[in-house]
Write an enzyme that holds these catalytic residues in place. Structure first.
Site, PDB file in Angstrom:
ATOM      1  CG  ASN A  32      91.340   1.876  -7.012  1.00 24.09           C
ATOM      2  OD1 ASN A  32      91.600   1.874  -8.214  1.00 24.09           O
ATOM      3  ND2 ASN A  32      90.269   2.494  -6.516  1.00 24.09           N
ATOM      4  CB  SER A  34      88.781   1.147  -9.776  1.00 26.43           C
ATOM      5  OG  SER A  34      89.600   2.204 -10.215  1.00 26.43           O
ATOM      6  CG  ASP A  74      89.815   4.204  -3.262  1.00 28.61           C
ATOM      7  OD1 ASP A  74      90.004   5.352  -3.711  1.00 28.61           O
ATOM      8  OD2 ASP A  74      88.744   3.587  -3.386  1.00 28.61           O
ATOM      9  CB  THR A 144      89.918  15.834 -20.406  1.00 29.91           C
ATOM     10  OG1 THR A 144      89.496  15.532 -21.708  1.00 29.91           O
ATOM     11  CG2 THR A 144      88.739  16.356 -19.618  1.00 29.91           C
ATOM     12  CB  SER A 179      80.460  13.065 -20.410  1.00 29.81           C
ATOM     13  OG  SER A 179      81.760  13.081 -19.837  1.00 29.81           O
ATOM     14  CE1 TYR A 181      87.413  11.599 -17.094  1.00 24.56           C
ATOM     15  CE2 TYR A 181      86.783  12.268 -19.311  1.00 24.56           C
ATOM     16  CZ  TYR A 181      87.751  12.061 -18.359  1.00 24.56           C
ATOM     17  OH  TYR A 181      89.059  12.329 -18.645  1.00 24.56           O
ATOM     18  CG  HIS A 182      84.490  15.253 -20.712  1.00 26.21           C
ATOM     19  ND1 HIS A 182      83.808  14.208 -21.287  1.00 26.21           N
ATOM     20  CD2 HIS A 182      85.686  15.288 -21.339  1.00 26.21           C
ATOM     21  CE1 HIS A 182      84.570  13.644 -22.238  1.00 26.21           C
ATOM     22  NE2 HIS A 182      85.707  14.274 -22.280  1.00 26.21           N
ATOM     23  CE  LYS A 185      89.966  13.578 -15.870  1.00 25.41           C
ATOM     24  NZ  LYS A 185      91.134  13.058 -15.184  1.00 25.41           N
ATOM     25  CD  GLN A 208      96.798  12.859 -22.343  1.00 28.57           C
ATOM     26  OE1 GLN A 208      97.980  12.664 -22.526  1.00 28.57           O
ATOM     27  NE2 GLN A 208      96.073  12.098 -21.565  1.00 28.57           N
ATOM     28  NE  ARG A 240      84.192   2.977 -30.094  1.00 24.52           N
ATOM     29  CZ  ARG A 240      83.307   1.984 -30.141  1.00 24.52           C
ATOM     30  NH1 ARG A 240      83.552   0.878 -29.469  1.00 24.52           N
ATOM     31  NH2 ARG A 240      82.180   2.100 -30.821  1.00 24.52           N
ATOM     32  NE  ARG A 325      80.648   9.560 -26.817  1.00 24.97           N
ATOM     33  CZ  ARG A 325      81.884   9.556 -26.384  1.00 24.97           C
ATOM     34  NH1 ARG A 325      82.501  10.689 -26.109  1.00 24.97           N
ATOM     35  NH2 ARG A 325      82.539   8.423 -26.213  1.00 24.97           N
ATOM     36  CD  GLU A 327      79.831  13.886 -29.830  1.00 29.33           C
ATOM     37  OE1 GLU A 327      80.760  14.102 -29.044  1.00 29.33           O
ATOM     38  OE2 GLU A 327      79.826  12.918 -30.618  1.00 29.33           O
TER      39      GLU A 327
END
Ligand code: NAD
Ligand code: USQ
Length: 384
Positions: A32, A34, A74, A144, A179, A181-182, A185, A208, A240, A325, A327
């Protein structure tokens, strides 16, 4: 095999579409776009100038003699997802189509909720579509390594044997993600395990590690390059550092820099995902593969990049910036990664060889990195 790649416009998805086509698989793709919009939203762009999908597909056909069938849409819209699964009944769905960025999910409630909705609903829609319209399909899902967090004991591949109050069981290993995001998962993993149990679906849940690298042998034409992000939000650690080295920016391990993760090159990720595709699980089987090559602390990664950059005649320094972060900055880390090795996974390049390729390719896009150098230092803080 007929393989549906969700997220085909992304870093891994675009690369994988070429890798699988070259191996003789029939590829269908969904996206999509995004990712493109979300990167633009934070004022950044890919170092590599990626082409619109129409031009990508034209280049694909020029080079490979055929192109994947592609659908813009989507995954969170069930009717869209269902129709594609029902019409194509793929042997495998490689599900990459999620919001993959930890800092983006930590910006505020809206970005957290977007990530939750996007990732969890997309995966759930796929599970229901497979169950009702293509129950033999193997769902190869990208999770992840960050689902496990950094426990003070060895990390197995998904499950472990435990004895508690004199009784034993094989249970999912505890997840301690770092996070929002994590977290998505982890929720996905629970939903997939449950769907396999109640509907006899087959799935490989890939934990991964962080992927790095810019090029695979299939990218013989500049129009076939995949994206390469380097800003504070969308760039991953090693990519990065390479982009920073190319423009003479100090490398930015966060905090003490002893945070250790599993890393693998883009080309190795392609090899692993293909091995899992070509060796599917049994009906009703939910299996977990930890997918990484080697573990490094971010300080070690930065030192490798300094050395590789020196070989190019570039002087680069390391600057341990305050960690945005929450962590552990020093911890034990020993995850297993035997399952893919048993299927034949063998990395083809050392980290230093891969860094040489990445740095020399990235030099061509130095101006694009310089143009966004104000997007390098962190602005998203976990505790904000
Ligand atoms: P990416 O953002 O480059 O690719 C994901 C693609 O999915 C994007 O093109 C995006 O537009 C698309 N997408 C997102 N939500 C969608 C939706 N609802 N419907 C349709 N398309 C949608 O990310 P990537 O780096 O290629 O990662 C692919 C997958 O692998 C992700 O699930 C990510 O979490 C996982 N992963 C990535 C890494 C890494 O280091 N890159 C490491 C471990 C796991
Ligand atoms: N880090 C630095 N300096 C930087 C950038 C990152 O020290 O400039 C550190 C982070 O604090 C973290 C580690 O490097 O400790 C990894 O960070 P990252 O941004 O490379 O990776 P992460 O946010 O974990 O996410 C990436 C991908 C995600 C994938 C994950 C795999 O964006 O899609 O799921 O890697 S893993 O880390 O194994 O969970």
């Amino acid at each position: 095999m007929k393989v549906l790649i969700t997220g085909m416009d992304g870093y891994l998805g675009w690369t994988l579409s070429m890798y699988l086509t070259e191996r003789g698989h029939e590829v269908i793709g969904i996206d999509n776009f995004s990712r493109r919009k979300n990167v633009a939203e934070v004022g950044s762009w890919s170092a590599t100038p990626i082409k619109p999908m129409k031009e990508r597909l034209k280049a694909f056909k020029d080079v490979f003699g055929k192109e994947p069938i592609f659908y813009e849409g989507d995954l969170t819209h069930y009717d869209f997802t269902r129709l594609i699964v029902e019409n194509h009944k793929p042997d495998t769905i490689i599900h990459l189509g999620e919001q993959p960025c930890a800092p983006y999910s930590m910006i505020d409630v809206y970005h957290c909720n977007f990530t939750m909705m996007n990732n969890i609903l997309g995966t759930n829609n796929l599970l229901f579509a497979i169950h009702h319209y293509s129950p033999k399909t193997h769902l190869l899902k990208l999770g992840t390594m960050g689902e496990y967090g950094t426990p003070n004991i060895d990390i197995p591949e998904g499950f472990f044997e435990i004895e508690y109050h004199g009784r034993k069981d094989r249970l999912p290993f505890p997840r301690q993600p770092g996070s929002w995001y994590h977290q998505t998962k982890v929720h996905d993993s629970h939903n997939i395990l449950f769907a396999c149990k109640i509907w006899d679906l087959r799935s490989t849940d890939i934990m991964q590690g962080v992927v790095h690298g810019i090029k695979t042998p299939q990218m013989t034409d500049e129009r076939l390059l995949t994206r390469f992000d380097f800003d504070e939000m969308w760039g991953t650690a090693l990519n990065r550092f390479c982009a920073q080295a190319v423009i003479g920016h100090d490398l930015t391990p966060y905090g003490k820099g002893e945070q250790t993760r599993g890393y693998l090159a883009l080309r190795d990720s392609m090899q692993c995902l293909t091995l899992a595709t070509e060796n599917p699980p049994d009906e009703g089987e939910y299996r977990v593969f930890n997918q990484y090559d080697e573990c490094y602390s971010v300080n070690e990664l930065a030192e490798h990049v300094v050395k590789a950059a020196n070989d190019f005649g570039a002087e680069v320094k390391i600057w341990n910036v305050p960690n945005p972060r929450v962590e552990a900055e020093e911890h034990y880390y020993n995850p297993a990664n035997e399952n893919l090795k048993k299927l034949g996974f063998k990395p083809t390049h050392t980290l230093d060889q891969e860094l040489e390729i990445t740095l020399s390719e990235l030099m061509k896009y130095k101006d694009r990195i310089s143009a966004k150098k104000d997007r390098i230092l962190p602005t998203v803080f976990w505790r904000k």
